[in-house]
Design a protein around this motif. Structure first.
Motif, PDB file in Angstrom:
ATOM      1  N   THR A  13       0.820  -1.217   0.000  1.00  0.00           N
ATOM      2  CA  THR A  13       0.000   0.000   0.000  1.00  0.00           C
ATOM      3  C   THR A  13       0.855   1.268   0.000  1.00  0.00           C
ATOM      4  O   THR A  13       0.430   2.312  -0.470  1.00  0.00           O
ATOM      5  N   PRO A  36      -2.629  -7.944   3.737  1.00  0.00           N
ATOM      6  CA  PRO A  36      -2.666  -7.826   5.203  1.00  0.00           C
ATOM      7  C   PRO A  36      -3.734  -8.700   5.880  1.00  0.00           C
ATOM      8  O   PRO A  36      -3.460  -9.340   6.889  1.00  0.00           O
ATOM      9  N   MET A  37      -4.938  -8.768   5.324  1.00  0.00           N
ATOM     10  CA  MET A  37      -5.981  -9.569   5.970  1.00  0.00           C
ATOM     11  C   MET A  37      -5.661 -11.064   5.919  1.00  0.00           C
ATOM     12  O   MET A  37      -6.070 -11.816   6.796  1.00  0.00           O
ATOM     13  N   TYR A  40      -3.787 -12.463   8.878  1.00  0.00           N
ATOM     14  CA  TYR A  40      -4.587 -12.866  10.042  1.00  0.00           C
ATOM     15  C   TYR A  40      -5.201 -14.247   9.826  1.00  0.00           C
ATOM     16  O   TYR A  40      -5.296 -15.044  10.755  1.00  0.00           O
ATOM     17  N   ARG A 120     -10.823  -9.362   2.596  1.00  0.00           N
ATOM     18  CA  ARG A 120     -10.679  -8.635   1.336  1.00  0.00           C
ATOM     19  C   ARG A 120      -9.205  -8.408   1.040  1.00  0.00           C
ATOM     20  O   ARG A 120      -8.368  -8.513   1.922  1.00  0.00           O
ATOM     21  N   LYS A 146     -13.014 -12.816  13.821  1.00  0.00           N
ATOM     22  CA  LYS A 146     -11.918 -12.199  14.579  1.00  0.00           C
ATOM     23  C   LYS A 146     -11.141 -13.246  15.366  1.00  0.00           C
ATOM     24  O   LYS A 146     -10.015 -13.023  15.777  1.00  0.00           O
ATOM     25  N   GLU A 162     -17.556 -10.226  13.725  1.00  0.00           N
ATOM     26  CA  GLU A 162     -17.945  -8.834  13.907  1.00  0.00           C
ATOM     27  C   GLU A 162     -19.147  -8.564  13.004  1.00  0.00           C
ATOM     28  O   GLU A 162     -18.993  -8.255  11.835  1.00  0.00           O
ATOM     29  N   THR A 181     -11.194 -11.077   9.415  1.00  0.00           N
ATOM     30  CA  THR A 181     -10.905  -9.646   9.454  1.00  0.00           C
ATOM     31  C   THR A 181      -9.749  -9.442  10.427  1.00  0.00           C
ATOM     32  O   THR A 181      -9.147 -10.403  10.902  1.00  0.00           O
ATOM     33  N   LYS A 182      -9.431  -8.197  10.713  1.00  0.00           N
ATOM     34  CA  LYS A 182      -8.314  -7.951  11.618  1.00  0.00           C
ATOM     35  C   LYS A 182      -8.632  -8.564  12.977  1.00  0.00           C
ATOM     36  O   LYS A 182      -9.724  -8.401  13.495  1.00  0.00           O
TER      37      LYS A 182
ATOM     38  N   ARG B 240      -5.824   3.197  13.261  1.00  0.00           N
ATOM     39  CA  ARG B 240      -5.283   1.900  13.655  1.00  0.00           C
ATOM     40  C   ARG B 240      -4.492   2.001  14.956  1.00  0.00           C
ATOM     41  O   ARG B 240      -4.577   1.129  15.823  1.00  0.00           O
ATOM     42  N   VAL B 243      -6.640   1.777  17.983  1.00  0.00           N
ATOM     43  CA  VAL B 243      -7.271   0.449  18.118  1.00  0.00           C
ATOM     44  C   VAL B 243      -6.213  -0.539  18.616  1.00  0.00           C
ATOM     45  O   VAL B 243      -6.450  -1.312  19.549  1.00  0.00           O
ATOM     46  N   HIS B 250     -12.091  -2.545  17.465  1.00  0.00           N
ATOM     47  CA  HIS B 250     -11.759  -2.622  16.041  1.00  0.00           C
ATOM     48  C   HIS B 250     -12.916  -2.212  15.143  1.00  0.00           C
ATOM     49  O   HIS B 250     -12.710  -1.703  14.041  1.00  0.00           O
ATOM     50  N   LYS B 251     -14.155  -2.387  15.612  1.00  0.00           N
ATOM     51  CA  LYS B 251     -15.287  -2.041  14.741  1.00  0.00           C
ATOM     52  C   LYS B 251     -15.301  -0.544  14.399  1.00  0.00           C
ATOM     53  O   LYS B 251     -15.991  -0.123  13.484  1.00  0.00           O
ATOM     54  N   GLN B 253     -12.474   1.078  13.632  1.00  0.00           N
ATOM     55  CA  GLN B 253     -11.263   1.401  12.867  1.00  0.00           C
ATOM     56  C   GLN B 253     -11.566   1.729  11.404  1.00  0.00           C
ATOM     57  O   GLN B 253     -12.265   0.997  10.716  1.00  0.00           O
ATOM     58  N   GLY B 255      -9.815   2.443   7.706  1.00  0.00           N
ATOM     59  CA  GLY B 255      -8.571   2.277   6.965  1.00  0.00           C
ATOM     60  C   GLY B 255      -8.410   0.875   6.425  1.00  0.00           C
ATOM     61  O   GLY B 255      -9.352   0.095   6.409  1.00  0.00           O
ATOM     62  N   GLN B 256      -7.201   0.593   5.974  1.00  0.00           N
ATOM     63  CA  GLN B 256      -6.945  -0.644   5.244  1.00  0.00           C
ATOM     64  C   GLN B 256      -7.359  -1.904   5.996  1.00  0.00           C
ATOM     65  O   GLN B 256      -7.912  -2.819   5.417  1.00  0.00           O
ATOM     66  N   THR B 257      -7.078  -1.955   7.294  1.00  0.00           N
ATOM     67  CA  THR B 257      -7.483  -3.143   8.049  1.00  0.00           C
ATOM     68  C   THR B 257      -8.724  -2.855   8.896  1.00  0.00           C
ATOM     69  O   THR B 257      -9.020  -3.544   9.850  1.00  0.00           O
ATOM     70  N   GLY B 258      -9.451  -1.813   8.498  1.00  0.00           N
ATOM     71  CA  GLY B 258     -10.713  -1.486   9.155  1.00  0.00           C
ATOM     72  C   GLY B 258     -11.780  -1.258   8.111  1.00  0.00           C
ATOM     73  O   GLY B 258     -11.857  -1.990   7.135  1.00  0.00           O
ATOM     74  N   LYS B 259     -12.591  -0.230   8.320  1.00  0.00           N
ATOM     75  CA  LYS B 259     -13.690   0.013   7.393  1.00  0.00           C
ATOM     76  C   LYS B 259     -13.368   1.135   6.406  1.00  0.00           C
ATOM     77  O   LYS B 259     -12.519   1.983   6.666  1.00  0.00           O
ATOM     78  N   THR B 260     -14.073   1.088   5.272  1.00  0.00           N
ATOM     79  CA  THR B 260     -13.983   2.172   4.304  1.00  0.00           C
ATOM     80  C   THR B 260     -15.253   3.000   4.450  1.00  0.00           C
ATOM     81  O   THR B 260     -16.348   2.444   4.433  1.00  0.00           O
ATOM     82  N   GLN B 276      -2.421   4.086   4.946  1.00  0.00           N
ATOM     83  CA  GLN B 276      -3.364   3.022   5.320  1.00  0.00           C
ATOM     84  C   GLN B 276      -4.646   3.589   5.941  1.00  0.00           C
ATOM     85  O   GLN B 276      -5.673   2.933   5.929  1.00  0.00           O
ATOM     86  N   VAL B 279      -6.732   5.539   2.755  1.00  0.00           N
ATOM     87  CA  VAL B 279      -7.474   4.691   1.821  1.00  0.00           C
ATOM     88  C   VAL B 279      -8.882   4.393   2.335  1.00  0.00           C
ATOM     89  O   VAL B 279      -9.770   4.076   1.561  1.00  0.00           O
TER      90      VAL B 279
END
Lengths: 263, 329
Positions: A13, A36-37, A40, A120, A146, A162, A181-182, B240, B243, B250-251, B253, B255-260, B276, B279
């Motif tokens: 990225t 990244p995902m 995990y 994703r 998770k 989640e 997910t993370k 991030r 978090v 985390h819900k 968050q 970004g890349q490892t969270g939500k858009t 990150q 995005v």
């Protein structure tokens, strides 16, 4: 028991993205990493393996020759073996034909009890490959996981997922597909011993001929979605800058939002 | 193949906002194609919700009802929609790029045997083809794609299309879809729902997001972000870093490892704006950043870059908002 983890090879990225004239991604000289995902997803499988070293963890990647570097990192972390799907005929695959290819590989790996995928990818970001594989295999799915516990004796997986606004605990009998997910924990790093061991582990390279698929089901030919063009998003307008005393700044900020009818 | 179809999302006996945004997207396409707009409405005792869909632009509502469909189950919903597609052969099918939409999009693509164009932010009819535009690489590029075989199946990014103004009493036709036994598979079992009993607005549905980063200082001080969010009717977001530090779940968050998210307004307080994070929020309509460092990356993408200490400014902003509300009464 056998677990497959789908691992995508994605451009970092942090790297600027460039495209070649055929609208494919310019990969030369671009640092690429494990999606990244997917890290995990692999970590969950490796935790299961920590609890039972007899569990077999296989990583599955569709990608170019250069993806081997990333795959070796997965082996160094503790995966037992890896499969790389590599064939010029796979180029141009859309989300469904990618899923079809991965599902065919999972069928060929054989006797798989669970598949784990990142929710994703950081590049295409379609969010569909996991559930599409589940449908093609006619398996149930557990999404947005998770944490996940594998009960080998009772043959089920129970996950913490989640869901919208709530945390759900859900279970499904094997075989099952999980999208991850993370997690609350960080993926492990490869140890020096692991890196040495990785070189002796099996990294199979399969072409289309190894899968029970015909050329018109995959790649450019099998794709039902055609990318016509790429463009840069319109640049954001140059912003205004505010500074001054907190009271003054706050007043101007609220005025700004009020003018835009946002407050 | 005929008709532009959407799939409504239902929760707690009501229709979710994304369903109306889908109708907004479908309506203009359908007008240009001279086709009707249909909506698939799945649930238990939901037929009474059809009028609301007609008011927002649906010409037909296809109701699939069964007690087993009362709550969302991806396999069942994908099968019902698959049955609908076999019976009605839609030309265009739009679903939300939402938590539940993403769970069924892949399954449905496999059932329909056509791929899906995900996370679309614009649809345009050119030469009888629906051109779908979507962001990739976290929004650093846009790509335009078309379906080349059969149905155009797309998921639509929440907040990308306007919700049409409702025309109360607008007529429409209610159709029924028989739910076959094969649709009622149950291969997963919910053991427990740990309700976080929050009445908080969901991050991806929110019109306004107030997000905090490391600059907030501590988990306790995040209360300030919550107060600002409450004053604005906003959802709380987090970077991030906070978090990972355990200050926020985390819900939240982004970004890349969270939500858009793409809300009308995104307020980033004490967030430096690593790529990150960007995005996950850079398609927001208006971005306001509050940061002590005028050179922070977030300040470069902000429409309003406030160089200040958020701990000093936000209490004043809350005061100003209260004054504004008072004046409006």
């Amino acid at each position: 028991m056998k677990i497959v983890v789908c691992v995508k090879y994605v451009p970092d990225t942090n790297e600027p993205k460039r495209l070649k004239s055929d609208l494919a991604l310019q990969r030369n000289g671009v640092q690429s990493v494990i999606n990244p995902m997917d890290e995990y997803a692999l970590e969950i499988a490796l935790k299961w393996k920590d609890a039972d070293p007899a569990l077999e963890v296989v990583t599955l990647t569709m990608g170019p020759e250069e993806a081997k570097g990333v795959i070796k990192k997965c082996l160094a972390k503790g995966a037992d073996r890896a499969v790389l799907l590599q064939d010029p005929a796979l180029g141009g695959s859309d989300a469904l034909s990618t899923s079809r290819t991965l599902a065919a590989a999972i069928a060929k790996i054989g006797k798989v009890d669970a598949v784990l995928c990142g929710i994703r990818s950081s590049d295409g970001d379609c969010n569909v490959v996991g559930p599409a594989i589940a449908e093609l295999l006619d398996w149930p799915q557990l999404t947005y996981c998770k944490e996940a516990q594998l009960d080998q004796a009772a043959r089920y997986v129970q996950v913490q997922r989640e869901a919208d606004g709530a945390l759900e605990i859900v279970r499904a009998a094997l075989p099952v597909l999980l999208t991850v997910t993370k997690c609350a924990f960080e993926p492990r790093l490869a140890t020096f011993k692991g890196i040495t061991a990785a070189n002796k582990k099996e990294l199979l390279v399969w072409s289309l001929a190894d899968l029970n698929l015909s050329a018109n089901q995959v790649g450019w030919e099998g794709a039902t979605v055609k990318v016509m063009s790429f463009s840069e998003p319109p640049p954001r307008p140059a912003g205004q800058v505010l500074s001054g005393s907190p009271a003054e700044v706050a007043r101007k900020m609220v005025e700004y939002l009020h003018t835009l009818k946002l407050v | 193949m005929s008709g532009v179809w959407t799939v409504a999302e239902v929760s707690d006996g009501g229709i979710k906002g994304i369903s109306f945004e889908l109708l907004g997207a479908a309506r203009s396409l359908a007008n240009n194609l001279a086709e009707p707009v249909g909506t698939v409405l799945i649930g238990h005792e939901v037929a009474n919700l059809a009028d609301e869909l007609f008011a927002h632009g649906a010409d037909r509502v296809l109701v699939a009802e069964h007690p087993a469909l009362a709550s969302f189950a991806p396999e069942r919903h994908a099968r019902v929609i698959g049955d609908f597609a076999t019976a009605y052969a839609p030309q265009v099918l739009l679903i939300g790029h939402t938590g539940s939409g993403k769970e069924i999009a892949g399954r449905l693509a496999a059932r329909l045997d056509v791929s899906v164009i995900t996370d679309c932010v614009a649809l345009q009819l050119v030469d009888a083809q629906v051109r779908c535009t979507r962001p990739i690489f976290g929004g650093s590029m846009l790509t335009t794609a078309v379906a080349t075989k059969g149905i155009t199946f797309a998921t639509i990014r929440p907040k990308a299309f306007a919700r049409p103004a409702p025309a109360i009493g607008r007529p429409g036709e209610v159709l029924q879809l028989a739910v076959s036994a094969a649709c009622l598979v149950a291969r997963t079992e919910v053991v427990e729902v740990v309700n976080e009993t929050s009445t908080a607005i969901s991050l991806t549905d929110a019109e306004i997001v107030c997000a905090g980063g490391r600059g907030v200082g501590s988990a306790e001080k995040f209360e300030l972000i919550e107060r600002l969010a409450k004053e604005l009717g906003a959802a709380v977001g987090a970077s991030r870093a906070v978090v990972d530090a355990g200050w926020r779940p985390h819900k939240e968050q982004v970004g890349q490892t969270g939500k858009t998210v793409s809300p009308k307004l995104y307020i980033a307080a004490g967030i430096s704006g690593a790529i990150q994070h960007l995005v996950g929020m850079r398609s927001s309509d208006t971005i306001v950043a509050i940061n002590t460092d005028p050179e922070a990356p977030i300040m470069k993408v902000a429409n309003l870059a406030v160089t200040a200490d958020l701990l000093e400014v936000i209490p004043k902003v809350i005061e100003e908002l209260k004054i504004l509300k008072g004046a409006a009464v």
